[in-house]
Design a protein around this motif. Structure first.
Motif, PDB file in Angstrom:
ATOM      1  N   MET A   1       0.841  -1.187   0.000  1.00  0.00           N
ATOM      2  CA  MET A   1       0.000   0.000   0.000  1.00  0.00           C
ATOM      3  C   MET A   1       0.884   1.248   0.000  1.00  0.00           C
ATOM      4  SD  MET A   1      -2.703   0.831   2.777  1.00  0.00           S
ATOM      5  CE  MET A   1      -4.082   1.523   2.879  1.00  0.00           C
ATOM      6  N   ASP A   2       0.660   2.138  -0.947  1.00  0.00           N
ATOM      7  CA  ASP A   2       1.456   3.358  -1.055  1.00  0.00           C
ATOM      8  C   ASP A   2       0.998   4.379  -0.037  1.00  0.00           C
ATOM      9  OD1 ASP A   2       2.858   2.330  -3.195  1.00  0.00           O
ATOM     10  OD2 ASP A   2       1.460   3.137  -4.667  1.00  0.00           O
ATOM     11  N   GLN A   3       1.988   5.107   0.491  1.00  0.00           N
ATOM     12  CA  GLN A   3       1.650   6.176   1.413  1.00  0.00           C
ATOM     13  C   GLN A   3       1.335   7.446   0.617  1.00  0.00           C
ATOM     14  OE1 GLN A   3       5.029   6.484   4.073  1.00  0.00           O
ATOM     15  NE2 GLN A   3       3.731   5.794   5.736  1.00  0.00           N
ATOM     16  N   ALA A   4       0.433   8.236   1.139  1.00  0.00           N
ATOM     17  CA  ALA A   4       0.106   9.513   0.502  1.00  0.00           C
ATOM     18  C   ALA A   4       1.315  10.429   0.591  1.00  0.00           C
ATOM     19  CB  ALA A   4      -1.094  10.144   1.198  1.00  0.00           C
ATOM     20  N   PRO A   5       1.546  11.247  -0.432  1.00  0.00           N
ATOM     21  CA  PRO A   5       2.683  12.167  -0.381  1.00  0.00           C
ATOM     22  C   PRO A   5       2.501  13.198   0.729  1.00  0.00           C
ATOM     23  CG  PRO A   5       1.362  12.535  -2.355  1.00  0.00           C
ATOM     24  CD  PRO A   5       0.800  11.344  -1.663  1.00  0.00           C
ATOM     25  N   THR A   6       3.600  13.636   1.280  1.00  0.00           N
ATOM     26  CA  THR A   6       3.559  14.652   2.331  1.00  0.00           C
ATOM     27  C   THR A   6       3.235  16.007   1.714  1.00  0.00           C
ATOM     28  OG1 THR A   6       5.893  15.240   2.115  1.00  0.00           O
ATOM     29  CG2 THR A   6       5.351  13.412   3.626  1.00  0.00           C
ATOM     30  N   VAL A   7       2.947  16.983   2.550  1.00  0.00           N
ATOM     31  CA  VAL A   7       2.671  18.344   2.078  1.00  0.00           C
ATOM     32  C   VAL A   7       3.891  18.883   1.326  1.00  0.00           C
ATOM     33  CG1 VAL A   7       2.239  20.725   2.826  1.00  0.00           C
ATOM     34  CG2 VAL A   7       1.011  18.840   3.902  1.00  0.00           C
ATOM     35  N   GLN A   8       5.080  18.634   1.884  1.00  0.00           N
ATOM     36  CA  GLN A   8       6.302  19.116   1.231  1.00  0.00           C
ATOM     37  C   GLN A   8       6.477  18.474  -0.148  1.00  0.00           C
ATOM     38  OE1 GLN A   8       6.205  18.036   4.392  1.00  0.00           O
ATOM     39  NE2 GLN A   8       6.974  19.690   5.676  1.00  0.00           N
ATOM     40  N   GLU A   9       6.217  17.189  -0.272  1.00  0.00           N
ATOM     41  CA  GLU A   9       6.348  16.504  -1.557  1.00  0.00           C
ATOM     42  C   GLU A   9       5.342  17.046  -2.570  1.00  0.00           C
ATOM     43  OE1 GLU A   9       7.970  12.168   0.087  1.00  0.00           O
ATOM     44  OE2 GLU A   9       5.815  12.537  -0.088  1.00  0.00           O
ATOM     45  N   ARG A  10       4.108  17.271  -2.134  1.00  0.00           N
ATOM     46  CA  ARG A  10       3.087  17.820  -3.030  1.00  0.00           C
ATOM     47  C   ARG A  10       3.450  19.233  -3.470  1.00  0.00           C
ATOM     48  NH1 ARG A  10      -1.332  16.735   0.911  1.00  0.00           N
ATOM     49  NH2 ARG A  10      -2.124  18.717   0.177  1.00  0.00           N
ATOM     50  N   PHE A  11       3.975  20.025  -2.528  1.00  0.00           N
ATOM     51  CA  PHE A  11       4.383  21.397  -2.837  1.00  0.00           C
ATOM     52  C   PHE A  11       5.492  21.396  -3.881  1.00  0.00           C
ATOM     53  CE2 PHE A  11       7.164  25.049  -2.083  1.00  0.00           C
ATOM     54  CZ  PHE A  11       6.259  26.099  -2.175  1.00  0.00           C
ATOM     55  N   ARG A  12       6.508  20.593  -3.652  1.00  0.00           N
ATOM     56  CA  ARG A  12       7.633  20.538  -4.597  1.00  0.00           C
ATOM     57  C   ARG A  12       7.203  20.035  -5.968  1.00  0.00           C
ATOM     58  NH1 ARG A  12      10.380  18.702   0.229  1.00  0.00           N
ATOM     59  NH2 ARG A  12      11.570  20.449   1.026  1.00  0.00           N
ATOM     60  N   ALA A  13       6.280  19.098  -6.013  1.00  0.00           N
ATOM     61  CA  ALA A  13       5.798  18.573  -7.285  1.00  0.00           C
ATOM     62  C   ALA A  13       4.986  19.624  -8.046  1.00  0.00           C
ATOM     63  CB  ALA A  13       4.954  17.317  -7.055  1.00  0.00           C
ATOM     64  N   ALA A  14       4.244  20.449  -7.347  1.00  0.00           N
ATOM     65  CA  ALA A  14       3.386  21.443  -7.981  1.00  0.00           C
ATOM     66  C   ALA A  14       4.139  22.713  -8.362  1.00  0.00           C
ATOM     67  CB  ALA A  14       2.222  21.793  -7.058  1.00  0.00           C
ATOM     68  N   LEU A  15       5.228  23.013  -7.681  1.00  0.00           N
ATOM     69  CA  LEU A  15       5.928  24.281  -7.869  1.00  0.00           C
ATOM     70  C   LEU A  15       6.350  24.562  -9.309  1.00  0.00           C
ATOM     71  CD1 LEU A  15       6.812  26.732  -6.312  1.00  0.00           C
ATOM     72  CD2 LEU A  15       8.963  25.595  -5.807  1.00  0.00           C
ATOM     73  N   PRO A  16       6.912  23.608 -10.062  1.00  0.00           N
ATOM     74  CA  PRO A  16       7.359  23.935 -11.427  1.00  0.00           C
ATOM     75  C   PRO A  16       6.233  24.391 -12.365  1.00  0.00           C
ATOM     76  CG  PRO A  16       8.314  21.850 -10.708  1.00  0.00           C
ATOM     77  CD  PRO A  16       7.294  22.244  -9.686  1.00  0.00           C
ATOM     78  N   THR A  17       5.024  23.964 -12.137  1.00  0.00           N
ATOM     79  CA  THR A  17       3.922  24.336 -13.031  1.00  0.00           C
ATOM     80  C   THR A  17       3.044  25.454 -12.470  1.00  0.00           C
ATOM     81  OG1 THR A  17       2.532  22.597 -12.093  1.00  0.00           O
ATOM     82  CG2 THR A  17       3.843  22.015 -14.030  1.00  0.00           C
TER      83      THR A  17
END
Length: 123
Positions: A1-17
């Motif tokens: 079972m995959d863990q949900a991404p952390t807030v920091q991971e989601r932030f970093r993933a969204a930042l470039p776009t």
């Protein structure tokens, strides 16, 4: 079972776009927050000029402007609606010289404030 991404991971993933964002930063630890507050306090020129509630600063400016806008001698700023509601209820019952009030059973004051009117005003 995959863990949900952390807030920091989601932030970093969204930042470039991201094309727009609100100013702010990633959540900090309490120790980091306190270090930041201490660093900002150290930069203040005169501790005598710090904002003190009821003496000077942004809150007094706000209260003074609201009082003038409403044509009243004074105004008070409450940090929450619940505090304002409790105060208004107390002022009204004191003016009426009666502790009889009616509050809906689902009222926030009863459900989430531990029956605040009864506790604070001895109704």
């Amino acid at each position: 079972m995959d863990q949900a991404p952390t807030v920091q991971e989601r932030f970093r993933a969204a930042l470039p776009t991201a094309t727009r964002w609100l100013p702010g930063s990633l959540p900090q630890s309490p120790a980091e927050e306190l270090r930041d507050v201490a660093a900002e306090a150290a930069e203040l020129d005169s501790p005598d000029e710090w904002d003190r509630y009821g003496e000077r600063g942004a809150v007094v400016v706000l209260e003074t402007q609201v009082a003038a806008l409403l044509g009243k001698p004074a105004a008070g700023m409450f940090v929450s609606g619940i505090m304002a509601q409790q105060s208004a209820l107390r002022v009204w019952t004191d003016r009426q010289a009666s502790t009889r009030i009616a509050i809906p059973e689902l009222s926030h004051l009863l459900r989430y404030e531990n029956d605040g009117p009864q506790q604070l005003n001895a109704f």
